[in-house]
Design a protein around this motif. Structure first.
Motif, PDB file in Angstrom:
ATOM      1  N   MET A 162       0.834  -1.207   0.000  1.00 43.49           N
ATOM      2  CA  MET A 162       0.000   0.000   0.000  1.00 43.49           C
ATOM      3  C   MET A 162       0.866   1.254   0.000  1.00 43.49           C
ATOM      4  O   MET A 162       1.740   1.424   0.864  1.00 43.49           O
ATOM      5  CB  MET A 162      -0.905  -0.026   1.249  1.00 43.49           C
ATOM      6  CG  MET A 162      -1.759   1.197   1.444  1.00 43.49           C
ATOM      7  SD  MET A 162      -3.175   1.228   0.315  1.00 43.49           S
ATOM      8  CE  MET A 162      -4.111  -0.182   0.940  1.00 43.49           C
ATOM      9  N   ASP A 163       0.627   2.129  -0.982  1.00 44.97           N
ATOM     10  CA  ASP A 163       1.269   3.441  -0.979  1.00 44.97           C
ATOM     11  C   ASP A 163       0.559   4.310   0.061  1.00 44.97           C
ATOM     12  O   ASP A 163      -0.666   4.278   0.213  1.00 44.97           O
ATOM     13  CB  ASP A 163       1.170   4.064  -2.376  1.00 44.97           C
ATOM     14  CG  ASP A 163       1.908   5.388  -2.448  1.00 44.97           C
ATOM     15  OD1 ASP A 163       2.879   5.561  -1.693  1.00 44.97           O
ATOM     16  OD2 ASP A 163       1.501   6.261  -3.249  1.00 44.97           O
ATOM     17  N   VAL A 164       1.324   5.123   0.786  1.00 47.11           N
ATOM     18  CA  VAL A 164       0.738   5.944   1.848  1.00 47.11           C
ATOM     19  C   VAL A 164       0.073   7.194   1.282  1.00 47.11           C
ATOM     20  O   VAL A 164      -1.080   7.510   1.555  1.00 47.11           O
ATOM     21  CB  VAL A 164       1.813   6.312   2.887  1.00 47.11           C
ATOM     22  CG1 VAL A 164       1.261   7.343   3.863  1.00 47.11           C
ATOM     23  CG2 VAL A 164       2.252   5.064   3.631  1.00 47.11           C
ATOM     24  N   ARG A 165       0.811   7.899   0.436  1.00 44.44           N
ATOM     25  CA  ARG A 165       0.331   9.200  -0.029  1.00 44.44           C
ATOM     26  C   ARG A 165      -0.461   9.042  -1.323  1.00 44.44           C
ATOM     27  O   ARG A 165       0.116   8.823  -2.386  1.00 44.44           O
ATOM     28  CB  ARG A 165       1.506  10.137  -0.230  1.00 44.44           C
ATOM     29  CG  ARG A 165       2.262  10.404   1.080  1.00 44.44           C
ATOM     30  CD  ARG A 165       3.454  11.297   0.852  1.00 44.44           C
ATOM     31  NE  ARG A 165       4.164  11.571   2.105  1.00 44.44           N
ATOM     32  CZ  ARG A 165       5.282  12.287   2.184  1.00 44.44           C
ATOM     33  NH1 ARG A 165       5.807  12.805   1.091  1.00 44.44           N
ATOM     34  NH2 ARG A 165       5.867  12.478   3.346  1.00 44.44           N
ATOM     35  N   MET A 166      -1.781   9.131  -1.203  1.00 45.85           N
ATOM     36  CA  MET A 166      -2.666   9.017  -2.370  1.00 45.85           C
ATOM     37  C   MET A 166      -3.789  10.035  -2.212  1.00 45.85           C
ATOM     38  O   MET A 166      -4.218  10.329  -1.077  1.00 45.85           O
ATOM     39  CB  MET A 166      -3.254   7.601  -2.478  1.00 45.85           C
ATOM     40  CG  MET A 166      -2.235   6.506  -2.745  1.00 45.85           C
ATOM     41  SD  MET A 166      -3.026   4.891  -2.983  1.00 45.85           S
ATOM     42  CE  MET A 166      -3.729   4.645  -1.341  1.00 45.85           C
ATOM     43  N   PRO A 167      -4.281  10.589  -3.314  1.00 47.13           N
ATOM     44  CA  PRO A 167      -5.452  11.477  -3.220  1.00 47.13           C
ATOM     45  C   PRO A 167      -6.673  10.686  -2.762  1.00 47.13           C
ATOM     46  O   PRO A 167      -6.752   9.476  -2.938  1.00 47.13           O
ATOM     47  CB  PRO A 167      -5.620  11.997  -4.654  1.00 47.13           C
ATOM     48  CG  PRO A 167      -4.937  10.976  -5.514  1.00 47.13           C
ATOM     49  CD  PRO A 167      -3.807  10.434  -4.698  1.00 47.13           C
ATOM     50  N   GLY A 168      -7.632  11.394  -2.206  1.00 48.80           N
ATOM     51  CA  GLY A 168      -8.807  10.690  -1.674  1.00 48.80           C
ATOM     52  C   GLY A 168      -8.423   9.979  -0.382  1.00 48.80           C
ATOM     53  O   GLY A 168      -7.779  10.557   0.515  1.00 48.80           O
ATOM     54  N   LEU A 169      -8.775   8.698  -0.291  1.00 49.36           N
ATOM     55  CA  LEU A 169      -8.355   7.899   0.866  1.00 49.36           C
ATOM     56  C   LEU A 169      -6.859   7.655   0.785  1.00 49.36           C
ATOM     57  O   LEU A 169      -6.367   7.082  -0.193  1.00 49.36           O
ATOM     58  CB  LEU A 169      -9.107   6.568   0.883  1.00 49.36           C
ATOM     59  CG  LEU A 169     -10.565   6.576   1.311  1.00 49.36           C
ATOM     60  CD1 LEU A 169     -11.153   5.181   1.175  1.00 49.36           C
ATOM     61  CD2 LEU A 169     -10.687   7.046   2.755  1.00 49.36           C
ATOM     62  N   ASP A 170      -6.107   8.085   1.799  1.00 46.19           N
ATOM     63  CA  ASP A 170      -4.682   7.770   1.779  1.00 46.19           C
ATOM     64  C   ASP A 170      -4.474   6.354   2.314  1.00 46.19           C
ATOM     65  O   ASP A 170      -5.432   5.655   2.669  1.00 46.19           O
ATOM     66  CB  ASP A 170      -3.869   8.796   2.568  1.00 46.19           C
ATOM     67  CG  ASP A 170      -4.241   8.827   4.053  1.00 46.19           C
ATOM     68  OD1 ASP A 170      -4.860   7.851   4.535  1.00 46.19           O
ATOM     69  OD2 ASP A 170      -3.899   9.804   4.729  1.00 46.19           O
ATOM     70  N   GLY A 171      -3.214   5.929   2.340  1.00 44.39           N
ATOM     71  CA  GLY A 171      -2.922   4.555   2.740  1.00 44.39           C
ATOM     72  C   GLY A 171      -3.363   4.241   4.157  1.00 44.39           C
ATOM     73  O   GLY A 171      -3.892   3.159   4.436  1.00 44.39           O
ATOM     74  N   PHE A 172      -3.150   5.215   5.088  1.00 42.73           N
ATOM     75  CA  PHE A 172      -3.518   4.962   6.481  1.00 42.73           C
ATOM     76  C   PHE A 172      -5.024   4.753   6.608  1.00 42.73           C
ATOM     77  O   PHE A 172      -5.495   3.814   7.258  1.00 42.73           O
ATOM     78  CB  PHE A 172      -3.089   6.136   7.359  1.00 42.73           C
ATOM     79  CG  PHE A 172      -1.596   6.366   7.393  1.00 42.73           C
ATOM     80  CD1 PHE A 172      -0.723   5.295   7.499  1.00 42.73           C
ATOM     81  CD2 PHE A 172      -1.073   7.641   7.304  1.00 42.73           C
ATOM     82  CE1 PHE A 172       0.635   5.500   7.539  1.00 42.73           C
ATOM     83  CE2 PHE A 172       0.285   7.857   7.347  1.00 42.73           C
ATOM     84  CZ  PHE A 172       1.145   6.784   7.447  1.00 42.73           C
ATOM     85  N   GLU A 173      -5.790   5.633   5.995  1.00 46.09           N
ATOM     86  CA  GLU A 173      -7.253   5.552   6.096  1.00 46.09           C
ATOM     87  C   GLU A 173      -7.770   4.266   5.445  1.00 46.09           C
ATOM     88  O   GLU A 173      -8.682   3.607   5.963  1.00 46.09           O
ATOM     89  CB  GLU A 173      -7.888   6.775   5.424  1.00 46.09           C
ATOM     90  CG  GLU A 173      -7.543   8.089   6.125  1.00 46.09           C
ATOM     91  CD  GLU A 173      -7.918   9.305   5.290  1.00 46.09           C
ATOM     92  OE1 GLU A 173      -8.142  10.376   5.878  1.00 46.09           O
ATOM     93  OE2 GLU A 173      -7.981   9.178   4.051  1.00 46.09           O
ATOM     94  N   THR A 174      -7.155   3.905   4.318  1.00 48.10           N
ATOM     95  CA  THR A 174      -7.601   2.689   3.625  1.00 48.10           C
ATOM     96  C   THR A 174      -7.373   1.459   4.490  1.00 48.10           C
ATOM     97  O   THR A 174      -8.243   0.593   4.636  1.00 48.10           O
ATOM     98  CB  THR A 174      -6.856   2.545   2.286  1.00 48.10           C
ATOM     99  OG1 THR A 174      -7.065   3.721   1.497  1.00 48.10           O
ATOM    100  CG2 THR A 174      -7.362   1.330   1.526  1.00 48.10           C
TER     101      THR A 174
END
Length: 797
Positions: free
Chosen positions: A52-64
Motif C-alpha cells: 500500500m502506498d501511503v500518499r494518495m489522493p482521496g483515501l490515503d494509505g492509512f485511512e484505507t
C-alpha cells in the motif's frame, strides 16, 4: 483468490514496476489505483499480502488500511506500507498503528520488497496449514475413542468430548460444572483434591495417574488420566489437555493388563510414527528419502547415531550405507554385518543390545562413534530383508521394549518407502530407455552440416517428444521436431507412428507442407482424439535456403554467423489431429553462411504460471552467446533454461549448422618470445571456429600448437632470438597444422632430461597424428593433424 497480492498506488508507473518486481513470486498480482478501488477489490476477493502506498489522493494509505482492518475477515491480512524517503517517525508510528507489518521507504529496493513479500506469503501459508492442523486436532478431539478434556491452568473445564461424558456417565453440562475431584470415588476425593491442587500449583509438563471414578448409576470406572501442560510460543502455560482411558477391564482381568498398556503406548507413539510416515509419503528420490528418514528416526528416539544399511544389488551378502547421522560413514560404503545382527539379517527379527562395551562393537564405524546401546530392525520388502535400520546411544541410557516396538513399526514403513523410491527410480530409468528407443540411435553424418540433439524425460511416464534428421535426394536434408499431447503408452505409440510416417513421406519427396498435410490425415484417422504439434524443415543443397511448415509448434530459432539469434515467423496452423483444415502453409527463408537452426519442444521454454513469451525470450538470449558447435549449443541451451525453471515436461532440442565454406589457410609468423604465444592461440582459435570446430576441439588443438611452439622456443633457440611459423589448413575435414623454426636440434642419447621431454607425448595424446622432421642447422618442423569432430580416432605417433 487466496494467495494473491494486492498492490495499491496512485502512480501507474509505480503499479507497473511493483507488478514486475512481485510477479516472479508465482502469485497473481492485482493492482488498484486508489484506496477506494482497493476496498472494492477486497469486497470481491481476499488477498494474502497488500502493498500500500501511503500518499494518495482521496483515501490515503492509512485511512484505507484502517477501513480494511475493521472487517474481521481482513484483520489478519499482512500490509506493507510504501512512502517517500522523507517520512518522519510519526508517520511510521501511525502506519504500524493502522495495522501494517512493515514500512518501506521509496525508492524501494526490488529484492528487499520481493523477499519481504515472499516471507509474508510463506507465513500466510504456514498459518493456513496451522489452521488446518487445528481443525484436524478438533476432529480428533471430538471423535477420539478415549475421554479427552481441555481445562485452564486453574483446573476449570473448558471443553470435554463425548467419550469422556460416556465414560463418566454424565452430560457435558454436568461435567463442565464439576471439578475433577468431585467425579472420583467418594473415598478418594480428599486425596484426589490434594493431588489436583499440587498439579495445578507445580504445573509439570506431563503427569499420569490412575483414578477411580464413580458414575451416577454407582458403577466404578478405573481410568488412566494423562495430563499435558500446553504452552504458547513463549513457553507461557496456556492450559491442560486431559486424556482419560478406561482401564476397568484391566483391573478385572490381570491377563489383559499388558494388552491395554501396549495400546496406550501405541497411542502415545502415533505422533512419532506419523513423522516417519510423512517422510515416506513425501519424498520420492531415494537419496533424499534416506537422509530424511535417519533424521526423523534420530529425533524420535533422541538417538546419537542412526544408520540405514541397504543390501547390495549384486552381492546379497554385502550391505552398504544408505544414509547415516552421528558417525563418519559415507553413503555407498560397504559394511560387514557382524554376528550380532544375524537375527536381523537372516531371520528378519529385531535385536536390542542394551549394553555394548568397548571392543565388542558391530563394526569400526559404530566403535568409533562410542555407541553403548543399540537397536536394529530389518527393512523388509516383499518378504525379504532389504536392509537394516540401526539406532544407537552413548552413555548410560538403555532402550526399552516400547522403543523396540516403535522401531519395528517405523522400519516397516521405511522399508515400504524405500521400495517405492527404488521403484520410482527404476520406472524413471525405464521411461528414459523406452523414450530413447523411439528416437534415432544416431543422427546422420552429412558433408558440410553439423547436427546434434538432446532429450530429457520430464517424469516417470513416457512422453511424446521426438525428433529426427533425414538425408534426402539431391543433397537436401530434412529435420523434424514433434510433441504428442499427453504422456503414457498411447503418446509413445502415436510418436512412433508419426516419426515413421514422417520419414516415409519425406523420402517420397513431399514438401514440408505436403508432409504435414498427410500426417494430419493420419492422426485424424486414429481413434482416441489424439493430437500433436510438429515442425518439419528441409535445407536445400545450397545450405542457404530452408523450407518449413509448422503444425502448432513453437517457432524455430536461427543463430546467425555473428552470434545473434532470432525466431523465424511461421503460419498459425493448428496442431495435427485437431480438425480438418486447409493445406498447411510453407515458409521459405534464406540463411547466411554459417547459420545455425534450433528446433525444440515447449518443455524447454514453458513454466507453469509464466507467459511462454518470457521463456522464448530467455531461450533467445541463451542462444545469443556466440557461435559454437551444435553439441555445445544443445548443452548450453538446456543448462540455461533448466537454471530458470525445473523440467516439468519432456525436453527435446535439435541444432543444425550449415558450415560456411572452408576458410583460407592460416599463416602466422611470430618471434621466439613466449609472450607472443597468447596471440597465436587467439588467432588460431578464431580460425578453427570459422572452420566449424567444436569448443573442446579448439582448446585441444590450441594446446598442442602451443606446446610445439614452446618446444621450438626452448629447444630450437634456447630462448634466444628467432622466428617461428605456424601454418594451418583444412584437408577433407581434418585440420593440418605445421610449426616450423630454424633453430638447432639437440640430440640426447641418454634420453630427455629429468622432468622434461613430455612435449611430444602430450602432442601425440591431443592430436590424431604427429610427424617430426629436423635437420641440424636447417630447423625443425612439427606436422600435426586432427579431425574437427569431438569423436576422433586414437592418436598415432
Amino acid at each position: 483468490m487466496s494467495g494473491a497480492i494486492l498492490v495499491v498506488d496512485d502512480q501507474p508507473e509505480s503499479l507497473v514496476a511493483l507488478r514486475t518486481v512481485l510477479e516472479p513470486l508465482g502469485r497473481e498480482v492485482v493492482t488498484a489505483p486508489s484506496g477506494e478501488e482497493a476496498l472494492k477489490r477486497l469486497l470481491q476477493d481476499d488477498y494474502s499480502v497488500i502493498v500500500m502506498d501511503v500518499r494518495m489522493p482521496g483515501l490515503d494509505g492509512f485511512e484505507t488500511v484502517e477501513l480494511i482492518k475493521r472487517r474481521e475477515r481482513h484483520e489478519d491480512t499482512a500490509v506493507i506500507f510504501l512512502t517517500a524517503g522523507d517520512a518522519d517517525a510519526e508517520q511510521v508510528t501511525r502506519g504500524y498503528s493502522a495495522g501494517a507489518v512493515d514500512y518501506m521507504l521509496k525508492p524501494v529496493d526490488p529484492d528487499m520488497l520481493r523477499s519481504k513479500v515472499a516471507m509474508l506469503l510463506e507465513l500466510q501459508q504456514k498459518s493456513a496449514e496451522l489452521r488446518a492442523s487445528e481443525e484436524r486436532f478438533r476432529a480428533a478431539f471430538e471423535g477420539a475413542p478415549i475421554g479427552m478434556g481441555l481445562s485452564t491452568v486453574n483446573g476449570r473445564w473448558l471443553e470435554v468430548n463425548e467419550a469422556l461424558c460416556e465414560l463418566l456417565g454424565r452430560s457435558q453440562t454436568q461435567l463442565l460444572r464439576q471439578p475433577l475431584w468431585d467425579l472420583v470415588h467418594p473415598s478418594d476425593r480428599e486425596q484426589e483434591r490434594d493431588a489436583v491442587r499440587r498439579l495445578l500449583r507445580d504445573r509439570p509438563l506431563f503427569d499420569q495417574s490412575e483414578k477411580r471414578f464413580m458414575r451416577q448409576d454407582g458403577e466404578v470406572v478405573h481410568a488412566i488420566v494423562s495430563v499435558s501442560l500446553t504452552a504458547d510460543s513463549h513457553d507461557r502455560p496456556q492450559g491442560y489437555i486431559w486424556q482419560v482411558v478406561d482401564v476397568t477391564e484391566q483391573r478385572r482381568a490381570e491377563a489383559e493388563r499388558a494388552a491395554h498398556a501396549e495400546a496406550e503406548a501405541v497411542v502415545q507413539a502415533i505422533g512419532k510414527l506419523q513423522r516417519v510416515t510423512e517422510a515416506a509419503l513425501t519424498h520420492l528420490e531415494l537419496d533424499e528419502l534416506l537422509e530424511v528418514l535417519v533424521e526423523r528416526v534420530g529425533e524420535v528416539f533422541r538417538a546419537d547415531v542412526v544408520r540405514i544399511l541397504l543390501r547390495d544389488y549384486d552381492d546379497e551378502q554385502l550391505f552398504r550405507v544408505g544414509a547415516a547421522v552421528g558417525l563418519d560413514a559415507e553413503p555407498g560404503t560397504a559394511v560387514e554385518v557382524g554376528s550380532a545382527l544375524e537375527e536381523v539379517v537372516d531371520h528378519a527379527r529385531p535385536v536390542t543390545l542394551r549394553e555394548l562395551p568397548p571392543g565388542t562393537a558391530l563394526d569400526s564405524s559404530i566403535e568409533a562413534a562410542g555407541v553403548t546401546s543399540l537397536m536394529a530392525a530389518p527393512l523388509v520388502v516383499k518378504g525379504k530383508v532389504a536392509g537394516v535400520v540401526e539406532v544407537g546411544v552413548r552413555g548410560a541410557r538403555h532402550f526399552t521394549l516400547e522403543d523396540e516396538s516403535l522401531l519395528i513399526l517405523m522400519a516397516d514403513r521405511a522399508g515400504l518407502a524405500i521400495e517405492h523410491a527404488r521403484a520410482y527410480e527404476r520406472e524413471l530409468s525405464n521411461v528414459e530407455m523406452l523414450q530413447r528407443s523411439l528416437l534415432p540411435d544416431r543422427l546422420p553424418d552429412i558433408e558440410g552440416i553439423q547436427i546434434e540433439a538432446r532429450y530429457m524425460p520430464g517424469g516417470a511416464d513416457v512422453g511424446g517428444d521426438w525428433y529426427d534428421a533425414i538425408p534426402l535426394e539431391g543433397g537436401r536434408v530434412g529435420v523434424a521436431m514433434g510433441d504428442v499431447v499427453g504422456h503414457g503408452i498411447g503418446a509413445a505409440a502415436l510418436m512412433g507412428q508419426l516419426r515413421h510416417a514422417m520419414r516415409a513421406y519425406a523420402l517420397e519427396g513431399h514438401s514440408p507442407a505436403g508432409v504435414l498435410d498427410r500426417l494430419d490425415r493420419v492422426v485424424r484417422s486414429l481413434d482416441g482424439g489424439q493430437m500433436a504439434t510438429l515442425l518439419y524443415l528441409v535445407m536445400e543443397p545450397d545450405h542457404g535456403t530452408v523450407r518449413f511448415a509448422s503444425a502448432g509448434h513453437v517457432p524455430p530459432l536461427v543463430i546467425g554467423p555473428d552470434g545473434e539469434a532470432e525466431y523465424l515467423a511461421s503460419a498459425s496452423n493448428p496442431p495435427l489431429g485437431v480438425f480438418e483444415s486447409p493445406n498447411h502453409t510453407e515458409n521459405v527463408t534464406e540463411l547466411a553462411p554459417g547459420s545455425t537452426i534450433v528446433l525444440y519442444t515447449d518443455g524447454l521454454v514453458e513454466e507453469r504460471g509464466v507467459s511462454i513469451d518470457q521463456g522464448l525470450e530467455a531461450l533467445r538470449l541463451a542462444a545469443s552467446q556466440g557461435v559454437c558447435h551444435p553439441d555445445e549449443l544443445c548443452d548450453r541451451l538446456v543448462d540455461a533454461m533448466l537454471a530458470i525453471h525445473a523440467a516439468n515436461d519432456d525436453i527435446a532440442v535439435l541444432a543444425l549448422r550449415a558450415l560456411p565454406s572452408a576458410p583460407p589457410p592460416l599463416h602466422l609468423e611470430l618471434p621466439s618470445d613466449p609472450n607472443e604465444l597468447g596471440k597465436m592461440r587467439r588467432d588460431l582459435g578464431r580460425w578453427l571456429r570459422e572452420a566449424g570446430a567444436a569448443g573442446e576441439v579448439v582448446e585441444l588443438i590450441q594446446m598442442a600448437c602451443h606446446e610445439a611452439c614452446a618446444n621450438a622456443i626452448e629447444q630450437g633457440y634456447g630462448f634466444g632470438d628467432g622466428r617461428l611459423w605456424v601454418d594451418a589448413e583444412l584437408q577433407e575435414g581434418r585440420v593440418v597444422i605445421t610449426v616450423r623454426d630454424r633453430g638447432h636440434w639437440i640430440e640426447r642419447p641418454a634420453g630427455p632430461l629429468r622432468f622434461r621431454g613430455n612435449g611430444l607425448p602430450l602432442m601425440q595424446a591431443l592430436m590424431d597424428s604427429v610427424e617430426l622432421t629436423h635437420a641440424n642447422g636447417a630447423g625443425t618442423a612439427v606436422k600435426m593433424a586432427r579431425s574437427l569432430s569431438p569423436d576422433r580416432v586414437p592418436a598415432e605417433a
